[in-house]
Design an enzyme around this catalytic site. Sequence first.
Site, PDB file in Angstrom:
ATOM      1  N   GLN A   1       0.982  -1.151  -0.062  1.00 33.36           N
ATOM      2  CA  GLN A   1       0.076  -0.041  -0.005  1.00 33.36           C
ATOM      3  C   GLN A   1       0.949   1.330  -0.011  1.00 33.36           C
ATOM      4  OE1 GLN A   1      -2.422   1.162   3.580  1.00 33.36           O
ATOM      5  NE2 GLN A   1      -4.250   1.335   2.290  1.00 33.36           N
TER       6      GLN A   1
ATOM      7  N   HIS B   1      -3.207   4.281  -1.451  1.00 33.29           N
ATOM      8  CA  HIS B   1      -4.226   4.566  -0.441  1.00 33.29           C
ATOM      9  C   HIS B   1      -4.953   5.974  -0.528  1.00 33.29           C
ATOM     10  CE1 HIS B   1      -6.182   4.262   3.391  1.00 33.29           C
ATOM     11  NE2 HIS B   1      -5.250   4.315   3.964  1.00 33.29           N
TER      12      HIS B   1
ATOM     13  N   ALA C   1      -7.926   6.669   0.397  1.00 30.79           N
ATOM     14  CA  ALA C   1      -9.202   6.549   1.079  1.00 30.79           C
ATOM     15  C   ALA C   1      -8.987   7.200   2.683  1.00 30.79           C
ATOM     16  CB  ALA C   1      -9.691   4.932   1.405  1.00 30.79           C
TER      17      ALA C   1
ATOM     18  N   TYR D   1      -6.226  10.322   4.450  1.00 33.71           N
ATOM     19  CA  TYR D   1      -4.840  10.489   3.939  1.00 33.71           C
ATOM     20  C   TYR D   1      -4.717  11.596   2.765  1.00 33.71           C
ATOM     21  CZ  TYR D   1      -4.462   7.128   7.433  1.00 33.71           C
ATOM     22  OH  TYR D   1      -4.471   6.558   8.801  1.00 33.71           O
TER      23      TYR D   1
END
Length: 451
Positions: free
Chosen positions: A102, A170, A172, A175
């Site tokens: 990720q 990432h 979502a 962040y």
Amino acid sequence: MSEDVIFSPLAWRNLQVKNRLFRSNISGRFDNEDGSLTQTRINWECQFARGGVGAIVSSFVPVQMEGRIIAGYATIHRDDFIPLWQRLGEAVHRFDCKYILQLSHSGRQMDLPGVHNQHRRSLSSTDHQESLHGFLCRAMSEHEIERTVQAFADGAWRAREAGLDGVELHAANGYLFTQFLSSAINDRRDRYGGSLANRARFLLEVIRAIRERVGPDFHLQVKISAVDHNDILPWERKGNTLAESLQVCRWVETAGADALHVSVGSLFPHPLNPPGDFAFDTIASTYDAMLSAGTNTFRNYLLFRYSSLRWIFRWLWSRHQRGHAVEGVSLDEARAVRQAVDIPVISTGGYQRASLVREAIASGACDAVSSARALIANPDLPKQWQVGQDEPARPCTFCNKCLLNAPKNPLGCYELSRFDGDHERMIATLMSIYDTRPELRLPSVPPAQNP
Ligand SMILES: Cc1cc2nc3c(=O)[nH]c(=O)nc-3n(C[C@H](O)[C@H](O)[C@H](O)COP(=O)(O)O)c2cc1C
Ligand code: SF4
């Protein structure tokens, strides 16, 4: 059980997986201060590979030191870390399990700045501080955005060089990508702010830069919040709607992503991610580590620490949970995403019962599910499902003590009831992944110089 849809293999454009259960991302402080990963991380990840999940999606892995959430998480910002990630990949592959890294950047959602980021405002789409903790930040310049796009592309290249099976952006849970995407956060007036197309520009530039760097045949998935639900504090704006996110998902597909991993919430944690209880006693004992991190942290600490004040936070939090089951909390959003795109969809949030997962996949709501806490509690969950058990004998209670311990304590299950109240057994389980090498190596010392 061979016809069980959960255990039917996946053959995606760039990824083959033996079953439909992915270990969802779980961050923990296992690694060195410089971002190099440790044997403990390898041990941690191997528990799930050994337990039978088809693929592991890694913890939050920063692409730059300024994008860390907490120090002690492995990073992918240096070429000399490639052999370390390669070792981790090799270890997981021994169990016929895939490993997806990720690629992440905290932006302003930085819980513990660490020595690299101390006394510096973190980078974001905006100058406005984060609403819940009051993390300070400053809006990135176009040059900084360009540098960050490159850092993501370099991170993807390093993951591929390490022999890992793919990367996930990432995008979502609050962040850096969310800070650009969200209408409630992004207040820029340049080409990265304003319209949805402008707010999505940063994410789409990263996807295209990764494709340019690693080519078309390396798995790239994007974790996205389908709905922001940004108004935890009632005076905040709600942020992106499902309809807006569906449009972003279509653009993400066109830009070159292979799959989507669907979550919700414009901050982390959020009442709906991970869903479940809010463990006040736990956070009261760990949140002090964050006291100097934001302008609202002292206020929050008082709300967590004093039982007479807890109702305030409980009300703010539970207001968003009403009408949402913990299990499959964002399955409806995953279904909507799957209908909007032609690439596969992974749904995350509260998966623990085989029957629910089977139904989610068989109904066409998603192609696979990812699970975090149910696997922390029972890393061998897939094996239990495979022998026909619907739910483990000692299930995860979704208490969220694992999560709220994270700023200070080792990652693992802290629900004493799962250990029959035996504290020693709980600690022994937490410690079981730590590496105790039989010998300590001493540095070589040059011979003494004659005066
Ligand atoms: C301790 C902990 C750490 C997590 N760390 C991450 C992370 O680094 N990146 C991420 O995308 N999600 C992270 N999550 C969210 C999970 O990946 C997952 O999407 C969420 O917990 C819902 O799934 P669950 O109900 O199976 O736990 C974390 C969750 C927990 C409990
Ligand atoms: S502490 Fe254990 S029981 Fe509680 S949510 Fe985490 S894994 Fe589940």
